[in-house]
Enzyme design. Structure first.
Site, mmCIF file in Angstrom:
data_model
loop_
_atom_site.group_PDB
_atom_site.id
_atom_site.type_symbol
_atom_site.label_atom_id
_atom_site.label_comp_id
_atom_site.label_asym_id
_atom_site.label_seq_id
_atom_site.Cartn_x
_atom_site.Cartn_y
_atom_site.Cartn_z
ATOM 1 N N TYR A 27 -1.409 4.565 -10.358
ATOM 2 C CA TYR A 27 -2.466 3.789 -11.023
ATOM 3 C C TYR A 27 -3.846 4.309 -10.614
ATOM 4 C CZ TYR A 27 -5.480 -0.502 -10.454
ATOM 5 O OH TYR A 27 -6.492 -1.409 -10.353
ATOM 6 N N TYR A 73 0.843 -1.205 0.000
ATOM 7 C CA TYR A 73 0.000 0.000 0.000
ATOM 8 C C TYR A 73 0.873 1.248 0.000
ATOM 9 C CZ TYR A 73 -4.396 2.395 1.423
ATOM 10 O OH TYR A 73 -5.527 3.164 1.504
#
Lengths: 133, 387
Positions: B334, B286
């Site tokens: 992204y 993450y």
């Protein structure tokens, strides 16, 4: 000008904010286990005792970490940037979030000794902040 | 328990439309991702009897009930655990436990968010409330923010270990290289360490390019028993080990600004899987901020505490590097709809299945996915392997 976010005192915290209004800086100490804590709670976060004492803190602290913030996190900070967001370690042990004021933001460093000052934000709310000693 | 969890597999994954999707609600994005993930598995919404979801923004109250109603599901196992962006990784643990113990058969984890459209298409602050109730009244009046909180951790790590902004920038640059190979990634143009260093400082020491994107997005993951999975469309991806933990809610209460709960959840996931760090072929870590990655790599034990900066140097995590990480382009390049955890799982599964095309890590057998939620507050770690 927009107001910054302000605390709405509640059962756990009313005494703290009331004291701040009088420019006093108080923190809780557990009568059962003897530990200090910050932020104020209805119980001790070390032993869950409800037997807590308010004590006048020394107001002395050391900067644990700090960051110069260039973007306003809220419309109420639009005229306040850049400001120093900091976590300080109180002489009594617990850590708290604060702002370091009364100095050049870029000059603030981890490890600096600071002491409490009181900023009257409105007639009802005073925030304890810190300034280099 | 550890062995029982191995009898569970991830069988479907999907994203919804990503980026700026102003014409679709967060509920629709979540439901459309769910349909696609069920299609990926060869299952239908009628098969779902376990639902795992949380929406932390407006309209998200009682999230699992709300989304079950929206999609016409009547779950017999329901979970709205709300620990921030790591929730969706923790749900893999919860779903695996529920399936392994027979409490449900087909588990759907889903997420939808219109995080950029909710702000009128611009980044920046969301709340303008001036009345703070609860413990956060000891932070918000001082101007705390998500980026400010992570900046405090970065500053402390630099102070203790001499970590540099250039080392943090290595992560952003490497992640962008992966994004350039993913057509779904929002930011695909290459960047350099100088680009990161020269981007404006948001909260020192973090620059704009140290920070994740703000996007709309939905994602979904479907799990069932390994036995049933073997009869479905895709190669089952086994849940080999899991862990979760949280250490605080507010950054001022974090016990140690340089170590996350991944020290706990990662250790559990490795122990339960029986695997070691050298078994991991690809990592999905993450990346809300570059510092999140650096702290997590150390906390997971991929390097010693304080050595994260050296670990990520020389583009080690980039394509062709010896530690392939965030291969879809991460939250940095992204997509990042406010909670990113489900996308670490989706990419981990795709890598282990070998369906990532140009960005496929050769022969990736084992993936580690780690979600971080709140302000470095909570973590979920899972280790996935090909059946």
């Amino acid at each position: 000008m927009a107001l910054p976010p302000l605390p709405r005192p509640y059962q756990d915290t009313a005494a703290y904010w009331e004291a701040a209004k009088d420019h006093r800086f108080i923190i809780q100490k557990c009568k059962e286990c003897g530990e200090f804590q910050f932020y104020p709670r209805g119980v001790c976060s070390h032993c869950l005792s409800s037997d807590l004492d308010w004590q006048e803190a020394s107001g002395k602290a050391e900067i644990y970490s700090c960051s110069v913030n260039y973007r306003a996190p809220h419309p109420g900070f639009a005229d306040a940037t850049p400001f120093v967001l900091a976590i300080v370690t109180l002489e009594e042990g617990p850590r708290m979030m604060t702002n370091i004021i009364g100095c050049d933001p870029e000059s603030v460093k981890i490890g600096m000794a600071v002491s409490v000052v009181f900023e009257d934000v409105t007639d009802e709310v005073t925030l304890p902040k810190f300034t280099p000693v | 328990m550890a062995n029982a969890m191995r009898d569970v597999a991830i069988v479907g994954v999907a994203e919804s439309d990503l980026g700026r999707v102003p014409d679709k609600s967060k509920f629709q994005l979540s439901a459309e991702a769910s349909r696609l993930a069920l299609d990926d598995a060869g299952l239908s919404v009628k098969d779902v009897d376990g639902l795992f979801t949380t929406i932390i923004t407006e309209g998200g109250q009682f999230s699992s009930m709300m989304m079950a109603e929206y999609m016409g599901i009547t779950p017999r196992f329901t979970d709205s655990t709300s620990i921030g962006g790591s929730s969706f990784v923790a749900y893999v643990e919860h779903a695996a436990m529920a399936i392994a113990t027979g409490l449900c058969d087909v588990a759907l984890i889903c997420h939808g968010s219109t995080n950029i459209s909710d702000r009128g298409g611009k980044g920046g602050p969301m709340s303008a409330s001036t009345d703070v109730f609860g413990p956060s009244q000891f932070e918000e009046p001082y101007g705390v923010s998500t980026v400010g909180s992570y900046a405090l951790a970065a500053q402390r790590h630099m102070h203790e270990y001499g970590t540099t902004s250039e080392q943090l920038a290595e992560i952003a640059v490497a992640t962008r290289k992966w994004a350039s190979m993913n057509p779904k990634a929002r930011m695909r143009d290459p960047i350099t360490i100088d680009d990161v260093m020269n981007s404006r400082v948001i909260a020192s020491p973090l620059h704009l390019l140290d920070c994740c994107l703000v996007t709309d997005a939905g994602g979904a993951v479907v799990l069932t028993s390994l036995e049933r999975a073997r009869d479905l469309k895709k190669t089952p991806v086994q849940v080999l080990g899991t862990g979760e933990a949280h250490t605080h809610r507010m950054i001022s209460q974090m016990p140690d600004l340089t170590q996350t709960a991944a020290a706990i959840s990662g250790k559990l996931a490795f122990e339960r899987s029986g695997l070691t760090h050298s078994d991991i072929d690809v990592a999905q870590i993450y990346d809300s901020f570059t510092i999140t990655v650096l702290l997590t790599l150390e906390s997971l034990g991929f390097c010693a505490k304080g050595e994260g900066g050296a670990f990520v140097s020389n583009q080690r995590t980039a394509p062709g590097g010896d530690f392939p990480m965030n291969t879809q382009g991460g939250a940095l390049s992204y997509t990042h709809p406010g909670m990113f955890g489900i996308f670490t799982v989706i990419e981990g599964v795709r890598q282990v299945r070998g369906e990532c095309g140009p960005r496929q890590v050769p022969n990736a057998q084992v993936a580690l996915c780690n979600g971080t939620g709140g302000v470095l507050s909570s973590t979920g770690t899972i280790i996935l392997g090909r059946d």
